[in-house]
Design a protein around this motif. Structure first.
Motif, short mmCIF file in Angstrom:
data_model
loop_
_atom_site.label_atom_id
_atom_site.label_comp_id
_atom_site.label_asym_id
_atom_site.label_seq_id
_atom_site.Cartn_x
_atom_site.Cartn_y
_atom_site.Cartn_z
N MET A 85 27.90 23.93 18.78
CA MET A 85 28.14 23.00 17.54
C MET A 85 28.19 21.58 18.06
N ASP A 86 28.97 20.99 19.10
CA ASP A 86 29.15 19.77 19.71
C ASP A 86 27.70 19.13 20.14
N ASP A 87 26.66 19.64 20.24
CA ASP A 87 25.50 19.35 20.35
C ASP A 87 24.72 18.79 19.28
N TYR A 88 25.36 18.60 18.06
CA TYR A 88 24.90 18.15 16.86
C TYR A 88 25.64 17.22 16.25
N ALA A 89 25.01 16.06 15.72
CA ALA A 89 25.78 15.25 15.04
C ALA A 89 26.79 15.73 14.12
N GLU A 90 25.90 16.85 13.04
CA GLU A 90 27.03 17.32 12.01
C GLU A 90 26.68 18.80 12.30
N ALA A 91 26.84 19.64 11.37
CA ALA A 91 26.77 21.18 11.39
C ALA A 91 25.14 21.36 11.75
N PRO A 92 24.71 22.28 12.54
CA PRO A 92 23.50 22.58 13.04
C PRO A 92 22.78 23.15 11.59
N PRO A 93 21.36 22.72 11.63
CA PRO A 93 20.74 23.14 10.47
C PRO A 93 20.44 24.67 10.46
N PRO A 94 20.15 25.47 9.51
CA PRO A 94 19.98 26.70 9.38
C PRO A 94 18.58 27.11 10.30
N ARG A 133 13.43 -4.07 22.51
CA ARG A 133 14.26 -3.95 21.25
C ARG A 133 14.25 -2.57 21.01
N VAL A 134 15.67 -1.92 20.65
CA VAL A 134 15.87 -0.62 20.31
C VAL A 134 15.47 -0.38 18.76
N GLY A 135 14.68 0.95 18.61
CA GLY A 135 14.29 1.08 17.27
C GLY A 135 15.53 1.65 16.28
N ASP A 136 14.79 1.73 14.99
CA ASP A 136 15.99 2.10 13.97
C ASP A 136 16.63 3.61 14.18
N GLY A 137 18.10 3.41 14.10
CA GLY A 137 18.51 4.72 14.55
C GLY A 137 18.79 5.22 15.73
N LEU A 138 18.30 4.22 16.62
CA LEU A 138 18.43 4.84 18.16
C LEU A 138 19.52 4.02 18.84
N ARG A 139 19.98 4.66 19.80
CA ARG A 139 21.23 3.97 20.42
C ARG A 139 20.71 4.21 22.11
N VAL A 140 20.96 3.20 22.91
CA VAL A 140 20.90 3.09 24.38
C VAL A 140 22.01 3.95 25.09
N VAL A 141 21.79 4.96 25.85
CA VAL A 141 22.66 5.58 26.25
C VAL A 141 22.63 5.85 27.87
N ILE A 194 17.61 7.11 25.52
CA ILE A 194 17.77 6.56 24.33
C ILE A 194 18.34 8.05 23.58
N GLU A 195 18.92 7.85 22.44
CA GLU A 195 18.96 9.05 21.38
C GLU A 195 19.33 8.57 20.14
N ALA A 196 19.06 9.30 19.10
CA ALA A 196 19.53 9.24 17.75
C ALA A 196 20.47 10.05 17.33
N PRO A 197 21.83 9.24 17.15
CA PRO A 197 23.07 10.09 17.28
C PRO A 197 23.00 11.02 15.92
N GLN A 198 22.45 10.75 14.70
CA GLN A 198 22.47 11.22 13.73
C GLN A 198 21.41 12.40 13.23
N GLU A 199 20.63 12.75 14.62
CA GLU A 199 19.51 13.65 14.67
C GLU A 199 20.09 15.01 15.55
N PRO A 200 19.70 16.06 14.95
CA PRO A 200 20.20 17.16 15.76
C PRO A 200 19.78 17.04 17.35
N PHE A 201 18.48 16.54 17.55
CA PHE A 201 17.98 16.44 18.86
C PHE A 201 16.75 15.72 18.94
N LEU A 202 17.03 14.21 19.31
CA LEU A 202 16.06 13.49 19.45
C LEU A 202 16.52 12.45 20.45
N ILE A 203 16.21 12.78 21.89
CA ILE A 203 16.48 12.22 23.05
C ILE A 203 15.00 11.71 23.58
N GLY A 204 15.30 10.59 24.26
CA GLY A 204 14.35 10.03 25.33
C GLY A 204 14.81 9.71 26.60
#
Length: 249
Positions: free
Chosen positions: A231-240, A171-179, A190-200
């Motif tokens: 830039m395209d490695d982020y879900a949104e703009a990169p954090p400072p 069962r996939v965890g909250d906010g994660l996607r099987v990729v 797996i990865e979290a699309p809304q995070e700058p970098f959370l990949i397993g």
């Protein structure tokens, strides 16, 4: 730019077991050094403040205690409860302060468990047609979703990876996607699309030292930590860059 003032390279923590995992930790340290980072091995008896890191690698090793995801423990499976607690706390802190995180094999499973997901305790009880394979060589073929961050990093939709596991994401965890999956259906990424970098990833890229695509996982982790990832490695703009608001020490 390093995330902490006065440091020439981002500092990446690598979680490991007290008992073993040294070869994998050394391979991860080499991969991170080649990618432009320094690293520190973190175990239950050699702690390091997570908030002083710029990124986190949750490494491979023993199985995760099944009670953490609501299953019964298997007596023949070796677990490391102290490491489980260490990594759950590390992931709590990483989520709170926005650290880039790469999970490798067990580490990918831990990311999923931390997000409330579950695991197949033994993949061969579920995927009976899956080959019994245990090798550091790239012998297992996987497919990667083309609209994923993992695809953008590796730059390829299919590749061969190694296999050193007998458990996998259920069962996939909250906010994660099987990729990524292998042919039998076993989850490989797996990865979290809304995070700058959370990949397993279920495989061990640190052992694939001659494969530039696999080493790109470490390069992009380090670039995200340094605030230099495209830039395209982020879900949104990169954090400072966090170095502008953090003191050395």
């Amino acid at each position: 730019m390093a995330a902490i003032v006065g440091r020439s390279r981002p500092l990446v923590g690598i979680t490991a077991s007290i008992h073993g995992s040294r070869i994998a930790a050394m391979a991860n340290r080499l991969a991170l050094w080649r990618a432009g980072a320094s690293s520190v091995r973190i175990t239950a008896d050699a702690l390091f403040p997570i908030d002083r890191l710029d990124a986190l690698v949750v490494g491979g090793g023993d199985d995760i205690d099944a009670s953490l995801y609501g299953e019964s423990a298997r007596p023949q499976i070796r677990i490391d409860p102290e490491r489980d607690r260490l990594e759950m706390r590390a992931l709590d802190c990483a989520a709170k302060i926005g650290l880039p995180v790469l999970g490798i094999c067990r580490g990918s499973q831990m990311i999923n468990v931390h997000r409330g997901g579950s695991l197949h305790v033994d993949i061969h009880e579920v995927y009976e047609e899956a080959p019994h394979m245990r090798t550091v060589l790239p012998r297992k073929r996987i497919r990667i979703e083309p609209d994923s961050r993992l695809y953008r990093i590796l730059g390829i939709g299919e590749c061969r990876v190694n296999a050193l596991h007998h458990q996998s994401v259920d069962r996939v965890g909250d906010g994660l996607r099987v990729v990524a999956r292998e042919r039998a259906g076993i989850v490989q990424g797996i990865e979290a699309p809304q995070e700058p970098f959370l990949i397993g990833v279920q495989w061990h890229p640190e052992y694939l030292v001659a494969d530039s695509r696999q080493q790109a996982l470490f390069r992009h982790l380090v670039a995200t930590a340094a605030g230099t990832a495209p830039m395209d490695d982020y879900a949104e703009a990169p954090p400072p860059a966090r170095g502008s608001v953090r003191a050395s020490g």
